[in-house]
Design an enzyme around this catalytic site. Structure first.
Site, PDB file in Angstrom:
ATOM      1  N   ASP A  35       0.880  -1.168   0.000  1.00 36.37           N
ATOM      2  CA  ASP A  35       0.000   0.000   0.000  1.00 36.37           C
ATOM      3  C   ASP A  35       0.919   1.220   0.000  1.00 36.37           C
ATOM      4  O   ASP A  35       1.654   1.450   0.966  1.00 36.37           O
ATOM      5  CB  ASP A  35      -0.895  -0.026   1.253  1.00 36.37           C
ATOM      6  CG  ASP A  35      -1.801   1.197   1.314  1.00 36.37           C
ATOM      7  OD1 ASP A  35      -1.613   2.148   0.520  1.00 36.37           O
ATOM      8  OD2 ASP A  35      -2.705   1.207   2.180  1.00 36.37           O
ATOM      9  N   ALA A  59      -2.058   6.143  -8.993  1.00 37.49           N
ATOM     10  CA  ALA A  59      -2.552   7.501  -8.719  1.00 37.49           C
ATOM     11  C   ALA A  59      -3.920   7.420  -8.073  1.00 37.49           C
ATOM     12  O   ALA A  59      -4.580   6.377  -8.118  1.00 37.49           O
ATOM     13  CB  ALA A  59      -2.659   8.286 -10.026  1.00 37.49           C
ATOM     14  N   TYR A 125      -8.349  17.774  -7.932  1.00 40.67           N
ATOM     15  CA  TYR A 125      -7.564  16.707  -8.578  1.00 40.67           C
ATOM     16  C   TYR A 125      -6.393  17.316  -9.353  1.00 40.67           C
ATOM     17  O   TYR A 125      -5.245  16.888  -9.208  1.00 40.67           O
ATOM     18  CB  TYR A 125      -8.470  15.899  -9.521  1.00 40.67           C
ATOM     19  CG  TYR A 125      -7.722  14.967 -10.445  1.00 40.67           C
ATOM     20  CD1 TYR A 125      -7.180  13.777  -9.980  1.00 40.67           C
ATOM     21  CD2 TYR A 125      -7.556  15.285 -11.805  1.00 40.67           C
ATOM     22  CE1 TYR A 125      -6.478  12.934 -10.824  1.00 40.67           C
ATOM     23  CE2 TYR A 125      -6.859  14.444 -12.657  1.00 40.67           C
ATOM     24  CZ  TYR A 125      -6.322  13.261 -12.166  1.00 40.67           C
ATOM     25  OH  TYR A 125      -5.628  12.435 -13.009  1.00 40.67           O
ATOM     26  N   LYS A 129      -2.290  16.846  -8.704  1.00 39.70           N
ATOM     27  CA  LYS A 129      -1.364  16.346  -9.738  1.00 39.70           C
ATOM     28  C   LYS A 129      -0.275  17.384 -10.006  1.00 39.70           C
ATOM     29  O   LYS A 129       0.894  17.031 -10.210  1.00 39.70           O
ATOM     30  CB  LYS A 129      -2.122  16.013 -11.033  1.00 39.70           C
ATOM     31  CG  LYS A 129      -3.064  14.828 -10.950  1.00 39.70           C
ATOM     32  CD  LYS A 129      -2.386  13.489 -10.695  1.00 39.70           C
ATOM     33  CE  LYS A 129      -1.778  12.863 -11.923  1.00 39.70           C
ATOM     34  NZ  LYS A 129      -1.246  11.488 -11.629  1.00 39.70           N
TER      35      LYS A 129
HETATM   36  N1  NAP Z   1      -7.357   7.630 -16.880  1.00 44.56           N
HETATM   37  C1  NAP Z   1      -7.219   8.800 -17.490  1.00 44.56           C
HETATM   38  O1  NAP Z   1      -8.062   9.206 -18.305  1.00 44.56           O
HETATM   39  C2  NAP Z   1      -5.993   9.641 -17.211  1.00 44.56           C
HETATM   40  C3  NAP Z   1      -5.892  10.910 -17.822  1.00 44.56           C
HETATM   41  C4  NAP Z   1      -4.748  11.675 -17.592  1.00 44.56           C
HETATM   42  C5  NAP Z   1      -3.734  11.201 -16.770  1.00 44.56           C
HETATM   43  N2  NAP Z   1      -3.867   9.987 -16.168  1.00 44.56           N
HETATM   44  C6  NAP Z   1      -2.784   9.519 -15.288  1.00 44.56           C
HETATM   45  O2  NAP Z   1      -2.248   8.320 -15.835  1.00 44.56           O
HETATM   46  C7  NAP Z   1      -1.790   7.464 -14.768  1.00 44.56           C
HETATM   47  C8  NAP Z   1      -2.421   6.078 -14.912  1.00 44.56           C
HETATM   48  O3  NAP Z   1      -3.845   6.201 -14.801  1.00 44.56           O
HETATM   49  P1  NAP Z   1      -4.833   4.952 -15.004  1.00 44.56           P
HETATM   50  O4  NAP Z   1      -6.026   5.454 -15.701  1.00 44.56           O
HETATM   51  O5  NAP Z   1      -4.091   3.780 -15.540  1.00 44.56           O
HETATM   52  O6  NAP Z   1      -5.252   4.681 -13.487  1.00 44.56           O
HETATM   53  P2  NAP Z   1      -5.980   3.413 -12.826  1.00 44.56           P
HETATM   54  O7  NAP Z   1      -6.408   2.434 -13.862  1.00 44.56           O
HETATM   55  O8  NAP Z   1      -6.988   3.974 -11.880  1.00 44.56           O
HETATM   56  O9  NAP Z   1      -4.784   2.774 -11.993  1.00 44.56           O
HETATM   57  C9  NAP Z   1      -4.239   3.397 -10.895  1.00 44.56           C
HETATM   58  C10 NAP Z   1      -3.661   2.322 -10.018  1.00 44.56           C
HETATM   59  O10 NAP Z   1      -3.092   2.945  -8.852  1.00 44.56           O
HETATM   60  C11 NAP Z   1      -3.294   2.044  -7.778  1.00 44.56           C
HETATM   61  N3  NAP Z   1      -3.227   2.697  -6.479  1.00 44.56           N
HETATM   62  C12 NAP Z   1      -3.913   3.780  -6.049  1.00 44.56           C
HETATM   63  N4  NAP Z   1      -3.619   4.028  -4.754  1.00 44.56           N
HETATM   64  C13 NAP Z   1      -2.725   3.073  -4.361  1.00 44.56           C
HETATM   65  C14 NAP Z   1      -2.057   2.785  -3.143  1.00 44.56           C
HETATM   66  N5  NAP Z   1      -2.248   3.532  -2.035  1.00 44.56           N
HETATM   67  N6  NAP Z   1      -1.218   1.736  -3.113  1.00 44.56           N
HETATM   68  C15 NAP Z   1      -1.005   0.953  -4.188  1.00 44.56           C
HETATM   69  N7  NAP Z   1      -1.617   1.166  -5.388  1.00 44.56           N
HETATM   70  C16 NAP Z   1      -2.473   2.222  -5.460  1.00 44.56           C
HETATM   71  C17 NAP Z   1      -4.684   1.523  -8.018  1.00 44.56           C
HETATM   72  O11 NAP Z   1      -4.876   0.342  -7.275  1.00 44.56           O
HETATM   73  P3  NAP Z   1      -6.329   0.017  -6.639  1.00 44.56           P
HETATM   74  O12 NAP Z   1      -7.204  -0.299  -7.794  1.00 44.56           O
HETATM   75  O13 NAP Z   1      -6.068  -1.148  -5.744  1.00 44.56           O
HETATM   76  O14 NAP Z   1      -6.764   1.259  -5.918  1.00 44.56           O
HETATM   77  C18 NAP Z   1      -4.698   1.320  -9.520  1.00 44.56           C
HETATM   78  O15 NAP Z   1      -4.279   0.021  -9.882  1.00 44.56           O
HETATM   79  C19 NAP Z   1      -2.148   8.201 -13.473  1.00 44.56           C
HETATM   80  O16 NAP Z   1      -1.045   8.962 -13.035  1.00 44.56           O
HETATM   81  C20 NAP Z   1      -3.262   9.155 -13.904  1.00 44.56           C
HETATM   82  O17 NAP Z   1      -3.366  10.283 -13.066  1.00 44.56           O
HETATM   83  C21 NAP Z   1      -4.967   9.201 -16.379  1.00 44.56           C
END
Ligand code: NAP
Length: 282
Positions: A35, A59, A125, A129
Site C-alpha cells: 500500500d 494515482a 484533482y 497532480k
Molecule cells: N485515466 C485517465 O483518463 C488519465 C488521464 C490523464 C492522466 N492519467 C494519469 O495516468 C496514470 C495512470 O492512470 P490509469 O487510468 O491507468 O489509473 P488506474 O487504472 O486507476 O490505476 C491506478 C492504479 O493505482 C493504484 N493505487 C492507487 N492508490 C494506491 C495505493 N495507495 N497503493 C497501491 N496502489 C495504489 C490503483 O490500485 P487500486 O485499484 O487497488 O486502488 C490502480 O491500480 C495516473 O497517473 C493518472 O493520473 C490518467
C-alpha cells in the site's frame, strides 16, 4: 537493468509491464504488494529491490470525490507519495517515470498546451497532480514527466482501477437508447497501449529527461468521442450534444485541454487507435 512498475494492475500500468518486459528484470507491484500510503514500507521495499528505473503508474483518479470528501487521499497519493518517490530516486540514482494530466491546465488557451506552458489547475484533482509535478521537479531526480489525457484501453485488474470512457459508454448503451454527451470539453483520447510503447521509446531513443506530452493525435469533445465509439462498435444509440453545465459535477473540467507534443514523433490518430482497441476487446 531492473525496472519497478508501481500501479502495475491499473489500466496504464498493465500495458507498461508488457512494453518494458524485454528490457530487463521487471517487478510489477500493486496494492497487494504494498500500500503506497505506507511510506516506510514502500521505501523499504524499493531499497531492497533497488531498481534502475521506477515507473509510477499509480494515482488517485476520482476527480469528483477529490473535490468533495477525498481531497486528503488525493493529495496523499498524487502529491506526497510522488514527492517521496522523487526524493528517493534522487538519493538512490534511480530514473523516475511519472504521469500527469491535461487537467493541470485551466483550458482557457484555444490552441492547446505545450510542455513549457504554465499549469493553472481548476480542480482539486488538478491541484494535487500539479503539486506532484512540482515536488518531482524540485527533487533533483532524473525524470520523465509524461502528461497525457482521456486514457482508454482494457480496464485495470485492480479493485479500484478506473473504467475508461469507452468501456463506460458501451456498458451504458446496454440499458439506454439515448445518451447525452458534453460538447464543450475538448481533449485528446489516448490508447494506453500506444502510450506505454511511447514511454518505452523514450528510453530506447535516449531522450533527454524532462516533461513530455504524449497523447494520440487529434482531439474531440466527449460528444464526438462517444459518437465515434458507438459508430465503430456498431451500437445503435442516439446521442445528444449538451453543455457541461447541464451535468452538474463537483469538479470543474477545462474547456480545451489538448496537449501539444513538440518534442516527439506524433502518435497515430485517436480514431485509428480506438478502432484497434474495439477490435481487440471483442
Ligand atoms: N485515466 C485517465 O483518463 C488519465 C488521464 C490523464 C492522466 N492519467 C494519469 O495516468 C496514470 C495512470 O492512470 P490509469 O487510468 O491507468 O489509473 P488506474 O487504472 O486507476 O490505476 C491506478 C492504479 O493505482 C493504484 N493505487 C492507487 N492508490 C494506491 C495505493 N495507495 N497503493 C497501491 N496502489 C495504489 C490503483 O490500485 P487500486 O485499484 O487497488 O486502488 C490502480 O491500480 C495516473 O497517473 C493518472 O493520473 C490518467
Amino acid at each position: 537493468m531492473k525496472i519497478l512498475i508501481l500501479g502495475a494492475k491499473g489500466m496504464l500500468g498493465q500495458e507498461l509491464v508488457k512494453a518494458f518486459a524485454d528490457m530487463g528484470e521487471i517487478a510489477a507491484w500493486d496494492r497487494s504488494t504494498v500500500d503506497m500510503a505506507r511510506a516506510d514500507e514502500l521505501s523499504g521495499k524499493i531499497t531492497a529491490f533497488m531498481p534502475d528505473i521506477l515507473i509510477n503508474a499509480a494515482a488517485y483518479n476520482n476527480m469528483d470525490k477529490a473535490e468533495t470528501d477525498e481531497a486528503e487521499q488525493a493529495k496523499a497519493m498524487n502529491s506526497n507519495v510522488v514527492g517521496a518517490l522523487a526524493d528517493m530516486c534522487q538519493i538512490l540514482a534511480i530514473t523516475l517515470v511519472h504521469f500527469s494530466t491535461d487537467y493541470v491546465f485551466d483550458g482557457i488557451k484555444t490552441d492547446g498546451y505545450v510542455e513549457t506552458d504554465q499549469p493553472n489547475p481548476i480542480s482539486v484533482y488538478g491541484e494535487t497532480k500539479y503539486l506532484g509535478e512540482r515536488l518531482l521537479r524540485m527533487s533533483g531526480a532524473e525524470y520523465y514527466l509524461v502528461r497525457t489525457s482521456r486514457l482508454f484501453g482494457r480496464s485495470g485488474a485492480s479493485m479500484g482501477a478506473k473504467k475508461s470512457f469507452v468501456d463506460s459508454m458501451l456498458e451504458l448503451a446496454k440499458t439506454k437508447t439515448e445518451i447525452s454527451l458534453v460538447e464543450d470539453e475538448v481533449a485528446s483520447p489516448t490508447y494506453v497501449v500506444d502510450l506505454a510503447r511511447a514511454v518505452r521509446r523514450l528510453f530506447d531513443d535516449k531522450r533527454p529527461f524532462g516533461i513530455y506530452h504524449i497523447t494520440n493525435s487529434g482531439s474531440c469533445s466527449w460528444y464526438e468521442y462517444g459518437k465515434k465509439v458507438f459508430s465503430l462498435a456498431g451500437v445503435p444509440v442516439a446521442t445528444t450534444a449538451v453543455l457541461g453545465s447541464s451535468f452538474p459535477r463537483p469538479a470543474k473540467r477545462p474547456a480545451f485541454s489538448v496537449l501539444k507534443n513538440t518534442k516527439l514523433p506524433q502518435l497515430r490518430p485517436w480514431e485509428e487507435a480506438l478502432q484497434e482497441y474495439l477490435r481487440e476487446r471483442e
